[in-house]
Enzyme design. Sequence first.
Site, PDB file in Angstrom:
ATOM      1  N   GLY A 275      16.529-105.137 -80.165  1.00 52.18           N
ATOM      2  CA  GLY A 275      16.408-106.020 -81.331  1.00 52.18           C
ATOM      3  C   GLY A 275      17.494-107.076 -81.358  1.00 52.18           C
ATOM      4  O   GLY A 275      17.976-107.469 -82.420  1.00 52.18           O
TER       5      GLY A 275
ATOM      6  N   SER B  73      21.108 -96.994 -91.973  1.00 50.07           N
ATOM      7  CA  SER B  73      21.152 -97.830 -93.178  1.00 50.07           C
ATOM      8  C   SER B  73      21.796 -97.004 -94.279  1.00 50.07           C
ATOM      9  O   SER B  73      21.836 -95.772 -94.187  1.00 50.07           O
ATOM     10  CB  SER B  73      19.718 -98.191 -93.590  1.00 50.07           C
TER      11      SER B  73
ATOM     12  N   TYR C 208      10.853 -96.213 -95.189  1.00 48.05           N
ATOM     13  CA  TYR C 208      12.100 -96.709 -94.580  1.00 48.05           C
ATOM     14  C   TYR C 208      13.218 -95.678 -94.753  1.00 48.05           C
ATOM     15  O   TYR C 208      13.915 -95.321 -93.800  1.00 48.05           O
ATOM     16  CB  TYR C 208      12.477 -98.039 -95.230  1.00 48.05           C
ATOM     17  N   ALA C 209      13.370 -95.163 -95.984  1.00 48.71           N
ATOM     18  CA  ALA C 209      14.444 -94.191 -96.242  1.00 48.71           C
ATOM     19  C   ALA C 209      14.233 -92.929 -95.405  1.00 48.71           C
ATOM     20  O   ALA C 209      15.184 -92.384 -94.822  1.00 48.71           O
ATOM     21  CB  ALA C 209      14.499 -93.846 -97.725  1.00 48.71           C
ATOM     22  N   ALA C 210      12.995 -92.478 -95.309  1.00 45.26           N
ATOM     23  CA  ALA C 210      12.718 -91.245 -94.538  1.00 45.26           C
ATOM     24  C   ALA C 210      13.053 -91.469 -93.060  1.00 45.26           C
ATOM     25  O   ALA C 210      13.679 -90.615 -92.418  1.00 45.26           O
ATOM     26  CB  ALA C 210      11.257 -90.834 -94.707  1.00 45.26           C
TER      27      ALA C 210
ATOM     28  N   LYS D 256      15.152 -93.665 -91.785  1.00 40.97           N
ATOM     29  CA  LYS D 256      16.599 -93.854 -91.599  1.00 40.97           C
ATOM     30  C   LYS D 256      17.367 -92.542 -91.800  1.00 40.97           C
ATOM     31  O   LYS D 256      18.368 -92.301 -91.129  1.00 40.97           O
ATOM     32  CB  LYS D 256      17.117 -94.961 -92.526  1.00 40.97           C
TER      33      LYS D 256
HETATM   34  P1  NAI Z   1      16.459-108.739 -87.965  1.00 39.94           P
HETATM   35  O1  NAI Z   1      15.045-108.826 -88.422  1.00 39.94           O
HETATM   36  O2  NAI Z   1      17.313-109.961 -88.071  1.00 39.94           O
HETATM   37  O3  NAI Z   1      16.523-108.208 -86.471  1.00 39.94           O
HETATM   38  C1  NAI Z   1      15.736-107.137 -86.048  1.00 39.94           C
HETATM   39  C2  NAI Z   1      15.227-107.435 -84.645  1.00 39.94           C
HETATM   40  O4  NAI Z   1      14.462-106.313 -84.198  1.00 39.94           O
HETATM   41  C3  NAI Z   1      14.299-108.666 -84.597  1.00 39.94           C
HETATM   42  O5  NAI Z   1      14.724-109.571 -83.604  1.00 39.94           O
HETATM   43  C4  NAI Z   1      12.946-108.063 -84.286  1.00 39.94           C
HETATM   44  O6  NAI Z   1      12.099-108.937 -83.521  1.00 39.94           O
HETATM   45  C5  NAI Z   1      13.325-106.812 -83.520  1.00 39.94           C
HETATM   46  N1  NAI Z   1      12.235-105.836 -83.545  1.00 39.94           N
HETATM   47  C6  NAI Z   1      11.570-105.361 -84.613  1.00 39.94           C
HETATM   48  N2  NAI Z   1      10.603-104.536 -84.224  1.00 39.94           N
HETATM   49  C7  NAI Z   1      10.649-104.477 -82.867  1.00 39.94           C
HETATM   50  C8  NAI Z   1       9.883-103.807 -81.887  1.00 39.94           C
HETATM   51  N3  NAI Z   1       8.825-103.038 -82.204  1.00 39.94           N
HETATM   52  N4  NAI Z   1      10.203-103.973 -80.586  1.00 39.94           N
HETATM   53  C9  NAI Z   1      11.239-104.776 -80.228  1.00 39.94           C
HETATM   54  N5  NAI Z   1      11.982-105.461 -81.125  1.00 39.94           N
HETATM   55  C10 NAI Z   1      11.694-105.301 -82.431  1.00 39.94           C
HETATM   56  O7  NAI Z   1      17.075-107.540 -88.819  1.00 39.94           O
HETATM   57  P2  NAI Z   1      18.510-106.859 -88.869  1.00 39.94           P
HETATM   58  O8  NAI Z   1      18.867-106.760 -90.285  1.00 39.94           O
HETATM   59  O9  NAI Z   1      19.456-107.463 -87.912  1.00 39.94           O
HETATM   60  O10 NAI Z   1      18.105-105.383 -88.402  1.00 39.94           O
HETATM   61  C11 NAI Z   1      18.805-104.630 -87.450  1.00 39.94           C
HETATM   62  C12 NAI Z   1      18.840-103.178 -87.883  1.00 39.94           C
HETATM   63  O11 NAI Z   1      19.620-103.040 -89.062  1.00 39.94           O
HETATM   64  C13 NAI Z   1      17.476-102.571 -88.231  1.00 39.94           C
HETATM   65  O12 NAI Z   1      17.394-101.270 -87.691  1.00 39.94           O
HETATM   66  C14 NAI Z   1      17.502-102.518 -89.747  1.00 39.94           C
HETATM   67  O13 NAI Z   1      16.663-101.508 -90.260  1.00 39.94           O
HETATM   68  C15 NAI Z   1      18.965-102.232 -90.005  1.00 39.94           C
HETATM   69  N6  NAI Z   1      19.469-102.545 -91.335  1.00 39.94           N
HETATM   70  C16 NAI Z   1      19.456-103.820 -91.829  1.00 39.94           C
HETATM   71  C17 NAI Z   1      20.021-104.091 -93.065  1.00 39.94           C
HETATM   72  C18 NAI Z   1      20.132-105.475 -93.635  1.00 39.94           C
HETATM   73  O14 NAI Z   1      20.548-105.621 -94.791  1.00 39.94           O
HETATM   74  N7  NAI Z   1      19.812-106.515 -92.906  1.00 39.94           N
HETATM   75  C19 NAI Z   1      20.599-103.003 -93.882  1.00 39.94           C
HETATM   76  C20 NAI Z   1      20.561-101.713 -93.266  1.00 39.94           C
HETATM   77  C21 NAI Z   1      20.015-101.504 -92.038  1.00 39.94           C
END
Ligand code: NAI
Length: 268
Positions: free
Chosen positions: A22, A152, A165-167, A169
């Site tokens: 990601g 998270s 999502y919570a489950a 994480k």
């Molecule tokens: P983001 O949306 O900016 O980046 C996530 C990336 O993961 C994207 O580039 C997306 O294309 C990629 N992605 C999603 N599904 C995919 C798949 N099936 N195969 C390959 N790539 C995939 O989001 P962010 O916030 O940087 O997210 C990163 C992590 O942080 C995630 O696990 C998210 O759940 C977690 N998170 C984010 C929070 C926030 O406030 N932004 C808070 C807590 C956790």
Amino acid sequence: MSKKRLSQLSRSIEGKVALVTGSASGMGRATANLFSDEGAKVAIIDRNASGVEESVKEITDAGGIAKGWVLDLTNADEIPRVIEEIVAEFGGLDILINNAGIGASARIQSSRFEAVWDKCFAVNLTALHRTIRAALPHLQKSGEGRIVNIASTEAFGGSAFASPYAAAKHGVVGLTRALAVELGTQGVTVNCICPGAIHTGLTKVISDKHKDKFAHRRVPVKRYGLAEEIAHGVFTFVVPGASYINGATLMVDGGFSIQNNGSSVMPE
Ligand code: NAI
């Protein structure tokens, strides 16, 4: 303290090979950039092809070494193939950051709940064990293998309509802890970062007004975090000197998760 003693447990990841899932956006991209700045060779994986290209270019333009793979992590068969390609390209794998994730919300009574749940678990939990299983032989060979899973603050609490999502994480924390125990003697540490509210692609849909209101009410530092602030948390877990940090969950949330909600009864 002699230099030799310090160098045995260094804070350098120079020359290490790191895979960040990601990493076309948000905190994954910030982590890939930070690792490259610190001298690692970085494998960029994401389903977003143009984002992969941009992310690789950003690193190589800055003088770093990176290569991208466009991969949807719900595609089970492709994960081992891509990992073998990464190892062939860079000569090994030392660090795996399971960062890719999606937001997922649905009311429990909703007709779409089942579909949201399945998609959320496929990306936010199942893909992690598949990536770990494919990467593990290489991480073991490294001798200083590192796995960091991104969970998270929703891994320790819950929000209405966010039960899938919570489950998932909560599951990421469970996976981290069980594998930390299981792999304890195998030269691989497994840790977990729990980000709070961070400015990334995931939270772009939330208006600035709502972000400010939330941060002022609920976050002691009174603001959303930056993707790079998560990257620095991740970095702390992957350096050679972090060899005794295993099974930890680090909240990187500006104090969100430890603040009592009631008004203070203590005088200022
Ligand atoms: P983001 O949306 O900016 O980046 C996530 C990336 O993961 C994207 O580039 C997306 O294309 C990629 N992605 C999603 N599904 C995919 C798949 N099936 N195969 C390959 N790539 C995939 O989001 P962010 O916030 O940087 O997210 C990163 C992590 O942080 C995630 O696990 C998210 O759940 C977690 N998170 C984010 C929070 C926030 O406030 N932004 C808070 C807590 C956790």
